[in-house]
Design a protein around this motif. Structure first.
Motif, mmCIF file in Angstrom:
data_model
loop_
_atom_site.group_PDB
_atom_site.id
_atom_site.type_symbol
_atom_site.label_atom_id
_atom_site.label_comp_id
_atom_site.label_asym_id
_atom_site.label_seq_id
_atom_site.Cartn_x
_atom_site.Cartn_y
_atom_site.Cartn_z
ATOM 1 N N ALA A 1 0.954 -1.217 0.159
ATOM 2 C CA ALA A 1 0.152 0.010 -0.082
ATOM 3 C C ALA A 1 0.893 1.260 0.017
ATOM 4 C CB ALA A 1 -0.922 0.028 1.131
ATOM 5 N N TRP A 2 0.448 2.228 -0.952
ATOM 6 C CA TRP A 2 1.231 3.477 -0.857
ATOM 7 C C TRP A 2 0.664 4.608 0.215
ATOM 8 C CZ3 TRP A 2 -1.586 8.175 -1.459
ATOM 9 C CH2 TRP A 2 -0.630 9.519 -1.440
ATOM 10 N N ALA A 3 1.582 5.031 0.796
ATOM 11 C CA ALA A 3 1.352 5.880 2.135
ATOM 12 C C ALA A 3 1.365 7.495 1.462
ATOM 13 C CB ALA A 3 2.144 5.543 3.163
ATOM 14 N N PRO A 4 0.481 8.349 1.914
ATOM 15 C CA PRO A 4 0.789 9.419 1.397
ATOM 16 C C PRO A 4 1.840 10.273 2.487
ATOM 17 C CG PRO A 4 -0.992 9.322 2.656
ATOM 18 C CD PRO A 4 -0.697 8.011 2.438
#
Length: 288
Positions: free
Chosen positions: A283-286
């Protein structure tokens, strides 16, 4: 304005208000139960995108079949073909459910009734003979049959459901092999379990297999039950097959891809399995 006039206006306003119908009470919307299967089934049952995907896959399969017929050395299963296979009659091997048969009405039933798969209920569904055809499947199978290609259906439907499966397929217009038994189900022979490679090898003893078709890695290899890493390693090894002599169909509803995320341990609770699925994703994390 005089006090008397004000009272008159107030009286008129009150009378008007009393004449209005009472506002309907605001009813709270009943909560809709959440189901992990819903989006996948809605996509497969209603979307043009799904229909276009499988239709173009069958067009690609037909083009590859023509190429295979023009090349006597072509085989989708070189590890299973014996000496002199070039002279054998030709066949393709296809899975049934979600490759040629569409069981979306069963999946939709699970969602609307808030239940999950059970083998006994699935057996009842098979006996109902209400599966539809995946778009493009009947035309492709009949095209292959018209070219003298025997179409074998290797499915993990169980042997007791064979008669109903054949009747369902005949009603949809699939070619059924004439005097050759082309529906090879789980349990059809004692050694035929859920793994399919022995049934693929069974066909390859007497036919040159031109194409393998399925919606699950297990339709192509018994290595499907491995870990995520092992499955990726197999894909790297077998990459040249896909789109050439192996045709993979989309199925986001169920399959070995799902169980691989939680180690195939169906004894885990639904929440535990769901968490392991989440954990399996990158998952990408901002930025904070």
């Amino acid at each position: 304005m005089s006090l008397c006039a004000c009272r008159s206006v107030s009286a008129l306003a009150l009378a008007a208000a009393l004449a209005l119908p009472a506002a309907a009470p605001v009813l709270a919307q009943e909560a809709v139960p959440q189901n992990d299967l819903m989006n996948a089934t809605v996509w497969m049952e209603t979307s043009v995108e799904y229909k276009a995907t499988v239709m173009q896959l069958y067009k690609m399969a037909q083009a590859q079949l023509d190429a295979a017929l023009a090349d006597s050395s072509w085989t989708a299963v070189p590890d299973k073909q014996g000496e002199g296979y070039e002279d054998l009659p030709v066949a393709i091997i296809s899975d049934l459910d979600e490759t040629m048969l569409d069981n979306g009405n069963y999946e939709a039933s699970l969602i609307t009734r808030g239940t999950s798969y059970s083998s006994s209920e699935w057996a009842d569904y098979v006996e109902s003979k209400t599966s539809d055809a995946v778009p493009g499947a009947v035309d492709f199978a009949n095209y292959a049959d018209s070219k003298g290609v025997k179409v074998f259906y290797v499915s993990n439907r169980k042997e007791p459901g064979k008669e109903a499966t054949i009747a369902n397929m005949e009603a949809l217009g699939f070619p059924m092999g004439g005097n050759v038994d082309t529906v090879l189900l789980r349990g059809g022979m004692e050694e035929w379990g859920s793994a399919k490679e022995n049934r693929i090898a069974y066909v390859a003893e007497n036919y040159r297999v031109l194409l393998l078709m399925g919606d699950n890695l297990g339709d192509f290899t018994d290595k499907a039950e491995g870990s995520l890493e092992e499955r990726d390693a197999f894909l790297s090894e077998a990459a040249d097959h896909f789109g050439h002599d192996w045709i993979m169909f989309p199925n986001p509803e169920y399959g070995s891809w799902e169980s691989a995320t939680f180690g195939g341990d169906w004894s885990l609770s639904g929440d535990q399995r769901r968490q392991m699925k989440i954990d399996s994703m990158d998952a990408w994390a901002p930025a904070q």
